[in-house]
Scaffold this motif. Sequence first.
Motif, PDB file in Angstrom:
ATOM      1  N   GLN A 184       1.149  -0.813  -0.118  1.00  0.00           N
ATOM      2  CA  GLN A 184       0.155   0.086   0.063  1.00  0.00           C
ATOM      3  C   GLN A 184       0.985   1.224  -0.351  1.00  0.00           C
ATOM      4  O   GLN A 184       0.409   1.431  -0.746  1.00  0.00           O
ATOM      5  N   ALA A 185       1.769   1.252   0.688  1.00  0.00           N
ATOM      6  CA  ALA A 185       2.647   2.183   0.710  1.00  0.00           C
ATOM      7  C   ALA A 185       3.424   2.587  -0.262  1.00  0.00           C
ATOM      8  O   ALA A 185       3.757   3.446  -0.801  1.00  0.00           O
ATOM      9  N   GLN A 186       3.975   1.430  -1.145  1.00  0.00           N
ATOM     10  CA  GLN A 186       4.243   1.468  -2.683  1.00  0.00           C
ATOM     11  C   GLN A 186       3.654   2.055  -3.259  1.00  0.00           C
ATOM     12  O   GLN A 186       3.829   2.845  -4.279  1.00  0.00           O
ATOM     13  N   ALA A 187       2.598   1.713  -3.354  1.00  0.00           N
ATOM     14  CA  ALA A 187       0.808   2.405  -4.277  1.00  0.00           C
ATOM     15  C   ALA A 187       1.106   3.742  -4.346  1.00  0.00           C
ATOM     16  O   ALA A 187       0.743   4.623  -4.987  1.00  0.00           O
ATOM     17  N   GLU A 188       1.012   4.148  -3.063  1.00  0.00           N
ATOM     18  CA  GLU A 188       0.914   5.678  -2.836  1.00  0.00           C
ATOM     19  C   GLU A 188       1.947   5.895  -3.315  1.00  0.00           C
ATOM     20  O   GLU A 188       2.044   7.626  -3.111  1.00  0.00           O
ATOM     21  N   THR A 189       3.386   5.571  -2.688  1.00  0.00           N
ATOM     22  CA  THR A 189       5.034   5.908  -2.977  1.00  0.00           C
ATOM     23  C   THR A 189       4.531   6.737  -4.578  1.00  0.00           C
ATOM     24  O   THR A 189       4.516   7.519  -5.721  1.00  0.00           O
ATOM     25  N   ALA A 211       2.287   6.321  -6.722  1.00  0.00           N
ATOM     26  CA  ALA A 211       0.669   7.497  -7.479  1.00  0.00           C
ATOM     27  C   ALA A 211       1.377   8.464  -7.589  1.00  0.00           C
ATOM     28  O   ALA A 211       1.294   9.754  -7.607  1.00  0.00           O
ATOM     29  N   LEU A 212       2.296   9.207  -6.201  1.00  0.00           N
ATOM     30  CA  LEU A 212       2.117  10.952  -6.348  1.00  0.00           C
ATOM     31  C   LEU A 212       3.969  11.080  -7.189  1.00  0.00           C
ATOM     32  O   LEU A 212       3.552  11.506  -7.589  1.00  0.00           O
ATOM     33  N   ARG A 243      13.206  17.520  -4.639  1.00  0.00           N
ATOM     34  CA  ARG A 243      11.678  18.011  -5.228  1.00  0.00           C
ATOM     35  C   ARG A 243      11.842  17.177  -7.222  1.00  0.00           C
ATOM     36  O   ARG A 243      12.446  18.089  -7.414  1.00  0.00           O
ATOM     37  N   LEU A 244      12.132  16.056  -7.082  1.00  0.00           N
ATOM     38  CA  LEU A 244      12.622  15.765  -8.870  1.00  0.00           C
ATOM     39  C   LEU A 244      11.446  16.233  -9.441  1.00  0.00           C
ATOM     40  O   LEU A 244      10.245  17.048  -9.176  1.00  0.00           O
ATOM     41  N   THR A 245      12.027  17.051 -10.959  1.00  0.00           N
ATOM     42  CA  THR A 245      10.788  17.938 -11.993  1.00  0.00           C
ATOM     43  C   THR A 245      11.261  17.121 -12.738  1.00  0.00           C
ATOM     44  O   THR A 245      12.246  17.547 -13.704  1.00  0.00           O
ATOM     45  N   TYR A 246      10.390  17.346 -14.089  1.00  0.00           N
ATOM     46  CA  TYR A 246      10.487  17.095 -15.330  1.00  0.00           C
ATOM     47  C   TYR A 246      10.230  18.290 -16.126  1.00  0.00           C
ATOM     48  O   TYR A 246       8.992  19.387 -15.944  1.00  0.00           O
TER      49      TYR A 246
END
Length: 442
Positions: free
Chosen positions: A206-211, A213-214, A353-356
């Motif tokens: 669940q934590a991996q799925a939330e990560t 999704a973020l 804070r990664l940015t594309y």
Amino acid sequence: MLRQRLSQGLRSGRIGRLRRRVVRLSGYGTQGYSPRIRRRLKIMNVTAYVIAAFTLIYAVQQMFLDFQTWKPVILINLVMAAVALSIPFLHRYGELAGPVVITLSELIGIFALTYYVGRDSGLHLQYLSAPAAFFVIMGIERLRLIAAFVLIALALHLAAWSWFLQTSAVLAVDKAELSAHYITAVVTTFSVISIVLYYAFRLVEQAQAETDALLHNMLPNSIVDRLKEAPNATIADEFAEASVLFADLEGFVSLAKRLGPARTVELLNTIVMAFDRLADRWGVEKIKTIGDAYMVAAGLPVPAADHAERMAGMALAMLETVRAIARERDVVLALRIGIASGPLLAGVIGAKRLTYDVWGDTVNLASRLEGSSQPNRVLVSQLTGKRLEGRFALEACGPIEIKGFGAEEAWYLLGPLDRSAAADPGDAAAGHPVQAAPAAGR
């Protein structure tokens, strides 16, 4: 059939209520901790509940079996169950209070039970499952503490096996009962570890799925996949041709002063969320928002031959969206849009804070065109106009003096030439990707 559906609905309702109760119980006492620690404490709570349930079942069975004979064993089981049920209340004293208390309770309790019943009961086998439980409830970062408890568990297992021979057991238990205890001990060990590990891995997933999704909200899907495969790799790509769009609300600063902070943020959030949905529908990539400015690109990170058409459809839909929001909110909104096509550089920057992001003259030109555009109109570059030729109606506005570029030919985008053939964003929303036909003259 109706009766069956109602029965299924009731069952699903019961399951839903049971699941909500389990979630509440697992989270008891974990408030105030970070998400990572909360997950571990939830696992701790579930472990404690499972241990308490099995221990109470054994105590009740022994009461009905022969209370006088099993009295000390029953008492030890009741104490262990009480300690397990108290674990959620101990989290207020620190994240390690519960794990340490239940670990000591189980280590001592199993040793005492083996002393009374003898090693043939198999109770000391439960020590073998201890290392897995220690890692789950204490956290892998506490290797020294875990190692100490593992050594203690190993020592107690060997001591129980060496000292508590069946001939010297305190309680006189026949072979049939010993066999039943051995089977019970094995079943308990497997059951507790299986339940705890299942719950632990479920929380991790669940934590991996939330990560995930973020990350997918922050970065394009293909970029997320590349970062997962090579977390330390530099993501930098060059595109021979793509399109960039800049949009900015005319007079938004003065409007914000009239609306106030709360209404301004709420309005801006409504607009940006609507634009985000349009970006998904038209198959373009959101790059960033800066205040009331919105930036998207098409044809990256996955190249697309119809990047200009996608961007044109997106721009026209943005104008319609802003008009609709302005009518609903009874405010004056005017959107300026600029689009440019050409070569681009794109990549991921940043550490925390990664940015594309995208760079190049095409980006600068799109920004300048937005500044030169008129309210509620879309100004496109010469190359964008060529890519849209034959698909969209364009209004020539002649050479425009653009800072850093000099005189540049530009056109205002009016709309699709054939509206019946134009892709409808609603189709994309229903799951059909928006694909415009190649522009004439490519």
